[in-house]
Design an enzyme around this catalytic site. Structure first.
Site, PDB file in Angstrom:
ATOM      1  N   ASP A   1      17.087  -0.969  43.751  1.00 31.36           N
ATOM      2  CA  ASP A   1      15.629  -1.037  43.880  1.00 31.36           C
ATOM      3  C   ASP A   1      15.112  -2.101  42.924  1.00 31.36           C
ATOM      4  O   ASP A   1      15.804  -2.498  41.985  1.00 31.36           O
ATOM      5  CB  ASP A   1      14.987   0.327  43.575  1.00 31.36           C
TER       6      ASP A   1
ATOM      7  N   GLU B   1      12.250 -10.251  45.769  1.00 29.15           N
ATOM      8  CA  GLU B   1      12.729  -8.938  46.196  1.00 29.15           C
ATOM      9  C   GLU B   1      14.229  -8.945  46.470  1.00 29.15           C
ATOM     10  O   GLU B   1      14.945  -8.036  46.079  1.00 29.15           O
ATOM     11  CB  GLU B   1      11.980  -8.494  47.455  1.00 29.15           C
TER      12      GLU B   1
ATOM     13  N   ASP C   1      16.416   0.562  48.447  1.00 29.80           N
ATOM     14  CA  ASP C   1      14.999   0.889  48.514  1.00 29.80           C
ATOM     15  C   ASP C   1      14.165  -0.365  48.264  1.00 29.80           C
ATOM     16  O   ASP C   1      14.655  -1.362  47.748  1.00 29.80           O
ATOM     17  CB  ASP C   1      14.661   1.957  47.471  1.00 29.80           C
TER      18      ASP C   1
ATOM     19  N   HIS D   1      15.524   3.050  40.823  1.00 30.45           N
ATOM     20  CA  HIS D   1      14.083   2.881  40.629  1.00 30.45           C
ATOM     21  C   HIS D   1      13.701   3.152  39.179  1.00 30.45           C
ATOM     22  O   HIS D   1      12.950   2.379  38.570  1.00 30.45           O
ATOM     23  CB  HIS D   1      13.328   3.831  41.553  1.00 30.45           C
TER      24      HIS D   1
END
Length: 827
Positions: free
Chosen positions: A602, A640, A672, A802
């Protein structure tokens, strides 16, 4: 209520110019093509991106066609069948072929509203049935000529030449055609006087005031027409916008009254305003505040794109009829929209007047009004039966509105007024294993806090050499924590040795200087009791203990140790967290896959400070999923897609080999943070990094995209009314894509509000996991997050990634010491 204004972007300015809000649109004119360049009036128009909004453009990436094992069926069969309703409404669409035309303007026009006005001076040529997106036109019939040239006139008598080129025929379910249906539907909402803020539409008549009339809450709707396996549906959900009734100027003035020194005023104002989203009612837009410009005021001028200068005061009066009363207030700076993947994209600053900006969301002060907070929560937190009834009423309101229906019927678009019925399955109970016992966790409730604290944990790490720091005035809290730890740890099998206790002052330097003296190579845990939740102090402590003096640490706010009846529960969670941070394990589940490594990936993007993005990479390094390797990758702001996955994977495999003495047979990745439009980019960029390394070791790979931010909701009829589906509900029919190997899982159990499912999409799979296996595996991994004795929304490795990315990006902003990489120090 007037139809809402369309959001527009600024025209690019020359270097050194300040981007101001939208320019005046009165008396706009265009010279004839022979008199180019354009007049100053047209040059002053704001620019909107020529690229049409393409929410469907990448949905057609067919990731399933290469997965031989699910070519014929991607539907599972395990579990008990359950009948559900979804917040989707069946769409009946026109049976005919539509025709797309590209529209060109000479001279070029950037403003989308002016483009539309000029084009539809010729409505007799196109007819009443048409959909225009600013760049292309959709018609239900073909024009007589493939190229049509038209001439339009502006208000000032300028001439614009418009050329209409035939592009292609579109079937009713073509992605381009679906995009036009969404434009048409949103146009009907405007005709019904819904107010557009961002992408969503709000009913101004539904707003309510809270917090002594200092906060306004609006209810709105998220809508999208999307294609699924057998039909088109309109997905509709409810959203809310919180608008404070005080302005940014009010906040500044309040700070000025409290502080006498200019230096402290500026610090306090920046602390409160920077990072906020503000709403400007004059143009119905939102901006993020990135800085305060104390050197400029509304008296100052800015240069328009035509070269002329105008003061902010004059501009806002001319453009929006807004009177600025304080000519000495500073200006707010917004760097413009920040989106994922905008690597090396320049952001033009926009200067805003504090007096005209209304902060959105709740302030800390408003949160403390507990009485009104419960009312606000009730307004926003809709239960399943409330949500379903409201959505059906919304669709029915469109059905009975004559204006909306006239617009939709021109294209033979109709929407069912009842929520879509759909079948799901409830997966079998998951068994949790601790050291001496195992227990099954059913769908209701999915929580095992009581079991986890009343029996020895799976693997314990004792507090043998540990340090406890506390402010002098919170010595009682430190003693309270010690007493509670000695009460709760014996049943969990944790041994708590004598703590080395030190008094500190409240400032960060006192904590750091004390830690320098007391932490040794034998210290296995540092506990810091903090006087409050002030971020700077916490960040400094964590930076020191994660980078300069690497040792697992636990920070506890003193107030949480005054909780009376809940103190033992809080202490239990603290003890379990510390156990994990030192390398221990609380429980495990049996995944059913042998010799398999699980990876979560993530990214964290600092959209406030525009700092580097952080990619979190977390991998299990033993078969029981009780040991984890963690690494973060620093990337360009907004990036990203992750670089450096090969080196992360190599380090994780080395850690696995040290624990297991042999390599894994397979790797399962949960990724994710990416949208549907980035699937091809993952196939082209991230997956090859992993495959190239795994191929050397003959290790198989499954890559699953995890999507949390979805608007789909599911409801089940139970005990005479609609409720949330039970934990473990899986949906893999009807609302999945024909081109994808995808499914939904409701893994959380919630008694309040409406639960949100998670969407999973298997885009690469050489392990060849069948639907039942991948669904069961995914659900089991939702039980393996050690910071909560219950099921979470995503698989544990995904949430660990995350937590790692967020912790590094928000708190320490540097790469942690590699000696911490084999423990969950960021929990």
């Amino acid at each position: 209520m007037a139809a809402p204004l369309q959001p527009r972007r600024q025209a690019p300015l020359e270097e050194g110019h300040v981007a101001a809000p939208e320019q005046p649109r009165e008396k706009q004119g265009v010279q004839s093509p022979e008199q180019l360049p354009l007049t100053a009036g047209l040059q002053a128009l704001s620019v909107r991106s020529r690229r049409p909004a393409g929410i469907f453009q990448d949905l057609v990436v067919n990731t399933r066609e290469s997965l031989e094992h699910v070519k014929h069926s991607k539907t599972g069969s395990e579990g008990k069948v359950i009948e559900l309703l979804a917040n989707h409404f069946q769409v009946t669409y026109p049976p005919w072929i539509a025709y797309k035309y590209n529209i060109d303007y000479k001279p070029d026009i950037k403003d989308i509203d002016l483009r539309e006005n000029l084009l539809f001076q010729h409505e007799s040529t196109f007819g009443r049935r048409h959909i225009f997106d600013g760049n292309s036109l959709l018609l239900p019939r073909r024009l007589q000529s493939s190229n049509v040239e038209l001439v339009s006139w502006t208000r000032d008598g300028g001439i614009v030449k418009i050329t209409v080129h035939f592009s292609k025929e579109l079937r009713p379910t073509h992605p381009d055609c679906l995009r036009y249906y969404n434009i048409l539907f949103r146009r009907t909402l405007k005709l019904m006087n819904f107010k557009q803020i961002g992408r969503n539409y709000y009913d101004e008549n539904s707003k309510e005031n809270f917090c002594d009339n200092r906060l306004e809450a609006w209810r709105g709707y998220v809508t999208s027409v999307l294609p699924y396996e057998h039909s088109l549906t309109l997905c509709s959900d409810i959203c809310h916008k919180l608008l404070r009734l005080e302005t940014a100027y009010d906040i500044i003035m309040r700070r000025c009254e409290k502080s006498l020194q200019d230096k402290y005023i500026r610090e306090e104002v920046s602390k409160e305003l920077v990072g906020l989203i503000v709403f400007t009612r004059y143009n119905n837009k939102t901006y993020r505040v990135d800085a305060i410009n104390w050197d400029q005021s509304p008296r100052d001028t800015f240069k328009k794109s035509d070269g002329s200068e105008i003061t902010f005061v004059e501009y806002y009066m001319q453009q929006y009829n807004q009177i600025i009363t304080d000519l000495d207030q500073p200006l707010l700076v917004s760097q413009g929209r920040w989106r994922k993947g905008q690597k090396n994209t320049p952001h033009e600053p926009v200067l805003l007047i504090p007096q005209l900006c209304y902060p959105t969301g709740l302030s800390d002060e408003l949160r403390q009004k507990s009485k009104d907070m419960s009312k606000l929560t009730k307004f926003m937190q809709l239960y399943p039966w409330e949500r379903k009834n409201e959505l059906e009423a919304f669709i029915n309101k469109i059905r009975v509105n004559r204006t909306a229906q006239n617009e939709l019927q021109r294209w033979s678009l109709r929407f069912d007024t009842n929520c879509l019925p759909i079948s799901g399955r409830i997966l079998r109970d998951v068994k949790i294993f601790q050291r001496d016992v195992s227990f099954g966790i059913g769908p209701q409730p999915a929580d095992w806090m009581r079991e986890s604290r009343s029996t020895p944990l799976l693997t314990v790490k004792s507090l043998s050499h540990w340090v406890l720091l506390h402010p002098r005035e919170h010595g009682n809290n430190a003693q309270s924590l010690l007493r509670s730890l000695r009460k709760v740890t014996p049943t969990m099998g944790i041994t708590v040795g004598q703590a080395n206790m030190y008094e500190v002052n409240e400032d960060p330097s006192s904590y750091i200087s004390t830690l320098r003296k007391c932490v040794t190579s034998h210290t296995n845990m540092v506990v810091c009791i903090l006087p409050d939740s002030e971020k700077h102090r916490y960040d400094e402590i964590k930076k020191f203990l994660c980078i300069h003096c690497p040792v697992p640490s636990q920070c506890v706010v003193a107030e949480t140790l005054m909780s009376g009846n809940t103190l033992l529960t809080i202490t239990t969670k603290i003890a379990q967290q510390m156990n994990c941070k030192m390398g221990g394990a609380l429980w495990k589940v049996e995944t059913g896959l042998q010799k398999t490594m699980f990876i979560g990936i993530d990214c964290f993007h600092d959209i406030v400070n525009r700092q580097k993005s952080i990619a979190g990479f977390v991998a299990s390094t033993n078969e029981e999923l009780t040991k984890w390797y963690s690494q973060c990758v620093f990337q360009e702001p907004g990036q990203e897609l992750v670089d450096g996955l090969s080196s992360c994977l190599e380090a994780a495999l080395d850690s696995w080999f040290r624990n297991v003495q042999q390599q894994p047979d397979s790797v399962v990745v949960y990724r994710d943070g990416v949208g549907d439009g980035q699937l091809q980019a993952l196939l082209d960029h991230e997956i090859p990094q992993l495959v190239s390394h795994l191929r050397k070791h003959q290790v198989k790979l499954t890559f699953i995209v995890v999507k949390k931010r979805i608007n789909t909701r599911f409801f089940v009829q139970s005990q005479g009314r609609l409720q949330n589906p039970p934990s473990g509900t899986v949906i893999d029919v009807a609302l999945t894509r024909e081109e994808w190997y995808d499914f939904y899982i409701v893994s959380q159990s919630s008694k309040h509000g409406t639960v949100t499912p998670t969407h999973y999409n298997v885009i690469y799979d050489t392990i060849c996991l069948d639907p039942d296996t991948v669904q069961r595996l995914t659900y089991k991994l939702c039980h393996m997050y050690y910071n909560f004795p219950g099921t979470i929304r995503v698989p544990a490795p995904c949430h660990y990634a995350h937590k790692l990315a967020y912790f590094v990006g928000q708190n320490i902003q540097q790469e942690p010491h590699n000696s911490l990489s084999n423990c969950l120090y960021y929990l």
